[in-house]
Design an enzyme around this catalytic site. Structure first.
Site, PDB file in Angstrom:
ATOM      1  N   SER A 121      97.069  45.891  -7.760  1.00 25.45           N
ATOM      2  CA  SER A 121      96.409  45.183  -6.658  1.00 25.45           C
ATOM      3  C   SER A 121      97.227  43.969  -6.209  1.00 25.45           C
ATOM      4  CB  SER A 121      95.024  44.709  -7.095  1.00 25.45           C
ATOM      5  OG  SER A 121      94.299  45.769  -7.677  1.00 25.45           O
TER       6      SER A 121
HETATM    7  N1  SAH Z   1      93.814  46.575 -12.071  1.00 22.64           N
HETATM    8  C1  SAH Z   1      94.906  47.497 -11.937  1.00 22.64           C
HETATM    9  C2  SAH Z   1      94.779  48.294 -10.669  1.00 22.64           C
HETATM   10  C3  SAH Z   1      95.007  49.743 -10.899  1.00 22.64           C
HETATM   11  S1  SAH Z   1      94.531  50.791  -9.569  1.00 22.64           S
HETATM   12  C4  SAH Z   1      96.229  46.785 -12.070  1.00 22.64           C
HETATM   13  O1  SAH Z   1      96.259  45.557 -12.219  1.00 22.64           O
HETATM   14  O2  SAH Z   1      97.256  47.453 -12.072  1.00 22.64           O
HETATM   15  C5  SAH Z   1      92.956  51.376 -10.127  1.00 22.64           C
HETATM   16  C6  SAH Z   1      92.963  52.202 -11.371  1.00 22.64           C
HETATM   17  O3  SAH Z   1      91.630  52.699 -11.533  1.00 22.64           O
HETATM   18  C7  SAH Z   1      93.856  53.425 -11.359  1.00 22.64           C
HETATM   19  O4  SAH Z   1      94.754  53.341 -12.419  1.00 22.64           O
HETATM   20  C8  SAH Z   1      92.895  54.598 -11.553  1.00 22.64           C
HETATM   21  O5  SAH Z   1      93.409  55.647 -12.357  1.00 22.64           O
HETATM   22  C9  SAH Z   1      91.729  53.923 -12.235  1.00 22.64           C
HETATM   23  N2  SAH Z   1      90.444  54.615 -12.165  1.00 22.64           N
HETATM   24  C10 SAH Z   1      89.883  55.297 -11.130  1.00 22.64           C
HETATM   25  N3  SAH Z   1      88.685  55.816 -11.508  1.00 22.64           N
HETATM   26  C11 SAH Z   1      88.493  55.424 -12.801  1.00 22.64           C
HETATM   27  C12 SAH Z   1      87.451  55.654 -13.753  1.00 22.64           C
HETATM   28  N4  SAH Z   1      86.360  56.379 -13.476  1.00 22.64           N
HETATM   29  N5  SAH Z   1      87.589  55.112 -14.975  1.00 22.64           N
HETATM   30  C13 SAH Z   1      88.680  54.373 -15.308  1.00 22.64           C
HETATM   31  N6  SAH Z   1      89.691  54.148 -14.466  1.00 22.64           N
HETATM   32  C14 SAH Z   1      89.607  54.668 -13.224  1.00 22.64           C
END
Ligand code: SAH
Length: 274
Positions: A121
């Site tokens: 993000s």
């Molecule tokens: N906070 C992260 C952002 C990653 S993007 C950072 O700092 O890098 C969002 C993430 O949510 C992705 O890796 C995706 O695989 C995950 N995601 C989506 N649905 C999910 C679920 N049901 N449970 C856990 N993770 C999930």
């Protein structure tokens, strides 16, 4: 609980003291980062017998640090005022989470690919969401559930403002990647979990905060059930027409209250693990 220890690397005179109160750099100090770095380097090198060698060794560290300070200054301009959030953003080395091909954009206010069709993000969104999560509560707040570990950056920032963080990721490859990237930070209050975040993590409940980096059409009921009285949830939710808004839900003794805030863009919340 006291703030987690900084990463176990050799200390450096230019490093900011984590125990001192956070003071934002004055505007003029960081306006031109390129000009500022050599001056910082010279000051940092004072008192060392072989200053030239020292400056060369640590130039990239200083660059990153100066860029991170400039990023924090921009966050303040964008309306982030919570001292603990600004300090956590200042102390978390975002460049360590960025793949080599994107490294020069580590401190730009942009989301970047982290592989597996996911993104880290934007710093402004991470800071905004964490500021909302803390609102006017004293820090560190208690246990927090972070849904969507991704590369682990937001989880690392969170670990500096919460007593305990449970961060859950559904993609094994990203869970493993985050584990490797986070190891050198030695954040002992951060627990990485592989699982479907849509069901939350009951073993750690109730949570003072729940924060999600992926958005679905509704807030899963498990998240609401696992939120403590006095706790706050911050998550993106689809609002129709392919648009998502940030939603804040507070659990009070009387029940749940909801605010729908600005439009945001997050990856989809998916069920199951892969
Ligand atoms: N906070 C992260 C952002 C990653 S993007 C950072 O700092 O890098 C969002 C993430 O949510 C992705 O890796 C995706 O695989 C995950 N995601 C989506 N649905 C999910 C679920 N049901 N449970 C856990 N993770 C999930």
């Amino acid at each position: 609980m006291s703030a987690p220890k900084p990463p176990n690397r050799p200390s450096f005179p230019a490093r900011l003291d984590q125990n001192k109160p956070f003071f934002a750099p004055k505007l003029s100090q960081t306006t031109d980062v390129k000009k500022q770095v050599p001056r910082v380097a010279m000051e940092a090198a004072k008192g060392f017998s072989d200053s030239k060698f020292f400056i060369n060794q640590d130039r990239s560290t200083l660059n990153h640090e100066a860029l991170r300070l400039a990023m924090v200054r921009k966050l303040q301009h964008q309306g982030i005022h919570h001292e603990a959030v600004l300090r956590a953003m200042r102390d978390t080395e975002r460049h360590r989470f960025i793949d080599a091909g994107w490294a020069n954009q580590s401190y730009e206010d942009t989301s970047l690919p982290i592989g597996y069709e996911q993104t880290i993000s934007k710093p402004s969104v991470v800071a905004r969401m964490i500021e909302l999560l803390l609102h006017d509560r004293p820090t560190p707040i208690g246990r927090v559930l972070d849904i969507g570990t991704g590369c682990g950056y937001q989880a690392a920032v969170l670990s500096r403002v919460c007593t305990e963080v449970y961060s859950i990721e559904r993609l094994k490859a990203l869970h493993d990647k985050a584990r490797n990237l986070l190891r050198p930070f030695r954040l002992f209050n951060l627990h990485l979990l592989l699982g479907d975040g849509m069901v939350g993590y009951a073993a750690g409940a109730p949570y003072s905060g729940i924060i999600a980096a992926a958005g679905g059409t509704v807030i899963p009921t498990a998240w609401l059930e696992q939120l403590a009285v006095g706790g706050r949830l911050v998550a993106p939710v689809d609002v129709g027409g392919g648009r998502q808004s940030l939603v804040v839900i507070d659990r009070t003794a009387q029940g749940l209250t909801q605010q729908v805030l600005e439009l945001v863009q997050f990856v989809p919340l998916k069920s199951g693990i892969a």
